[in-house]
Design a protein around this motif. Structure first.
Motif, short mmCIF file in Angstrom:
data_model
loop_
_atom_site.label_atom_id
_atom_site.label_comp_id
_atom_site.label_asym_id
_atom_site.label_seq_id
_atom_site.Cartn_x
_atom_site.Cartn_y
_atom_site.Cartn_z
N PRO A 1 26.71 3.33 -18.48
CA PRO A 1 27.03 3.97 -17.20
C PRO A 1 26.61 5.44 -17.22
O PRO A 1 26.70 6.08 -18.27
CB PRO A 1 28.56 3.86 -17.12
CG PRO A 1 29.01 3.79 -18.54
CD PRO A 1 27.91 3.12 -19.31
N ALA B 1 29.46 8.13 -13.10
CA ALA B 1 30.32 6.95 -12.90
C ALA B 1 31.61 7.11 -13.71
O ALA B 1 32.70 6.73 -13.27
CB ALA B 1 29.58 5.68 -13.32
N SER C 1 27.96 -3.40 -7.36
CA SER C 1 27.56 -2.11 -7.96
C SER C 1 27.17 -2.18 -9.43
O SER C 1 27.01 -1.14 -10.07
CB SER C 1 28.71 -1.10 -7.83
OG SER C 1 29.22 -1.08 -6.54
N GLU D 1 24.61 0.11 -11.34
CA GLU D 1 24.79 1.52 -11.73
C GLU D 1 25.01 1.67 -13.23
O GLU D 1 24.83 2.76 -13.78
CB GLU D 1 25.94 2.18 -10.95
CG GLU D 1 27.32 1.77 -11.40
CD GLU D 1 28.45 2.60 -10.77
OE1 GLU D 1 28.23 3.76 -10.41
OE2 GLU D 1 29.55 2.04 -10.63
#
Ligand code: NDP
Length: 601
Positions: free
Chosen positions: A525, A529, A588, A591
């Motif tokens: 990540p 994030a 998501s 990401e």
């Protein structure tokens, strides 16, 4: 919050005073430093009594995923990875077989105090229906082995092996996994599932090393000495004076068994546990509706909803945990939102006092000697300590061969001598001394410093976290440490039914691996994030202070010092957290993926 004991009498001011006094009797200036690790000269207490390690050559090969830990967390990670089609999965485990805590804890009377139909994972997938509402440890251990067999996890497993270092090879984009058996194999991904309460701890009592009788920790039960099995029959103790230190969830299960078999049993108690009704019974498939597809998932989700403070149409498990959910999950926003803070606290306290009065009455109703009954009464709020359950514990104190020795005034046992234990100047002569003194919290695995993790640029995980605290996305992944997934309670959600939480984490970790494989990516990540996740955790973090101010010391509150600093878990509970993870995977997940630069080995 429901209050089934509305009418029970309580005087809040008198209770507060009593709770504070009891806490003051117990708080020690040395806090968690009072304990000793079961290593170095005390390594004997942690040695594996069940399996002789097999000889094998060190490994230098490569696998897709290395899973560290062969308890339910690691087994579930392995099973969920298999379901995603991952082939080379290697579980590395210190014990001689699968099972984790259920491999180590085989003491007499060992049971799980969470209902077996919700605690045992993958019942739908394995077709197994537990035989008892609260299963004995052996049935649970066998179920762990059943899942491992079902998903072919024995194939590549390494037992009696401890991982000693994880090092990210940046050029090859793989981890190098080093172990105490000389292995140095490669793994594209690593999942850590090293447990939270695994390393046995001993009290730092002067003179432990001088004891000349027999001694061991409950998580390494010495049946060669006691005789018998987890079901009892310890004929080796028939002429022995046995002492046991500790009356937590373990002590409560062991003590009635020792009372039955020892010539004399001395129970050295510092803080009494709450001991609620057990009502264990055999169950049939019909009792739990096991003829319907998905029955176990439905039951587990229903249980998690109730103990997490969410509404549910019915209570399928209906036990003391679900009845006390409002007291246990006291700090969840769903409970706190009921009225203003003062109203919430006073409603909470009324319900808590009623519950604790009920439990104190249980002691009085069962234990015939009033002085012993008095010592066994718990004086703190229900959720200050891990609740326990037994219908055998209090009756054991009515036996002529059982003596309760209260050590609260001396902060625990004073001293161990060659021949016994000293409390308040009195020596109790013993042949055998058993430590039911629990486990170090969070000291195993990659957060312990004993297993260094070197990520991108050689950065060491704990050094990276030293200044500003742990940084993760959902508790599972972190920037700078690609393809590393951490299972456990850090920065995600927890629950009394921890295997359920672990299963959701396993599903998530396996989905990340599958997505990375499909995309030719690494799981990592971005820092933004992580920042966003930490902000989410901090945004609605409950205020624990009013609650912990009067709590008796224990591992729940760092031995009386309150909660650890920094953001804790997800503040809206496990059900909401699982919902959030699922939505994130659907919308998501990209990401946390970045393209690989090295070819896949
Ligand atoms: P705990 O840490 O809960 O209990 C340790 C006990 O040792 C406490 O009673 C403690 O007293 C006592 N103690 C420690 N030092 C001293 C001393 N110097 N003198 C006298 N007494 C001392 O360990 P457990 O093994 O009982 O339980 C650990 C956890 O394992 C549980 O909380 C639970 O999460 C899990 N567990 C789950 C079970 C299940 O059925 N699901 C069964 C058993 C355990 P004090 O309280 O004063 O510190």
């Amino acid at each position: 919050m429901t209050n089934p004991h509305e009418s029970a009498p309580h005087d809040p001011a008198a209770l507060h005073k009593r709770y504070r006094l009891e806490r003051e009797r117990r708080v020690r200036p040395d806090g968690a430093a009072q304990y000793r690790d079961a290593d170095a000269e005390f390594g004997y207490y942690a040695a594996d009594p069940y399996t002789e390690p097999a000889e094998r050559a060190p490994l230098r090969d490569a696998v897709d995923v290395a899973v560290i830990g062969g308890g339910f967390g690691g087994i579930l990670a392995g099973a969920r990875l298999r379901q995603q089609g991952v082939e080379r999965v290697r579980i590395v485990e210190k014990g001689g077989d699968f099972g984790g805590t259920w491999y180590w804890n085989r003491y007499p009377g060992v049971h799980c105090d969470i209902e077996s139909h919700v605690y045992l994972p993958m019942l739908d997938e394995t077709g197994y229906v537990p035989e008892w509402k609260y299963a004995p440890g052996e049935e649970i251990r066998r179920h762990a082995m059943r899942i491992a067999r079902t998903f072919h996890l024995y194939e590549d497993a390494l037992f009696s092996t401890g991982v000693t270092a994880l090092t990210w090879d940046e050029a090859a984009e793989t981890w190098i996994v080093a172990t105490d058996r000389g292995d140095a194999f490669r793994a594209t991904y690593v999942v850590t599932a090293t447990g939270t309460l695994t390393d046995p701890k001993l009290p730092g009592i002067p003179g432990i090393e001088d004891f000349e009788g027999h001694t061991f920790h409950t998580s390494r039960w010495d049946y060669a000495y006691t005789g018998g099995t987890p079901r009892g029959g310890m004929t080796g103790l028939a002429d022995k004076r046995v002492g046991i230190v500790g009356t937590g969830a373990t002590g409560i299960q062991v003590i009635p068994m020792l009372a039955e078999d020892a010539a004399h049993l001395y129970v050295f108690q510092r803080t009494p546990s709450t001991v609620d009704v057990r009502a264990n019974r055999r169950t049939t498939a019909g009792d739990v509706g096991a003829d319907r597809e998905g029955w176990a998932r439905e039951r587990r989700e229903n249980y998690l909803r109730i103990v997490s403070g969410e509404s549910a149409d019915q209570d399928l498990v209906a036990d003391a945990w679900t009845a006390s959910a409002g007291l246990l999950e006291k700090l969840l926003p769903s409970f706190r939102r009921q009225g203003d803070r003062e109203a919430f606290e006073s409603a909470y306290e009324a319900a808590d006092a009623a519950k604790m009065n009920e439990l104190r009455s249980r002691v009085e109703d069962t234990v015939t000697d009033p002085e012993t009954a008095d010592k066994l009464k718990p004086w703190y709020r229900y959720a200050c300590k891990r609740p326990t359950f037994s219908d055998l514990y209090y009756p054991a104190f009515n036996r002529g061969n059982v003596t309760l020795v209260d050590t609260a005034d001396t902060h625990g046992i004073e001293r161990v001598t060659a021949h016994g234990v000293v409390v308040d100047g009195t020596e109790y002569a013993l042949d055998c001394l058993v430590f039911a003194t629990g486990f170090n919290v969070g000291t195993s695995g990659i957060h312990s410093g004993k297993l260094p993790v070197h990520g991108r640029g050689g950065a060491q995980l704990l050094h990276t976290w030293a200044r500003r605290g742990p940084r993760t996305l959902h508790g599972l992944t972190c920037n700078g440490f690609p393809n590393l997934m951490q299972m456990g309670p850090l920065q995600n959600a927890s629950s009394v039914n921890f295997t359920h939480v672990l299963d959701e984490q396993a599903i998530h970790a396996a989905a990340l691996v599958a997505a990375a494989e499909a995309e030719g990516a690494c799981v990592e990540p971005p820092r933004e994030a992580e920042d966003a996740w930490l902000a989410t955790l901090a945004a609605d973090a409950p205020d624990h202070e009013w609650f912990h101010a009067e709590c008796t010391p224990g591992y729940y509150n760092r031995e009386g010092r309150g909660r650890p600093n920094g953001p804790g878990g997800y503040p809206h509970g496990a059900v909401a957290f699982h919902r959030l993870l699922k939505e994130w995977r659907e919308t998501s997940m990209g990401e946390a993926l970045r393209p690989r630069t090295a070819p896949r080995v």
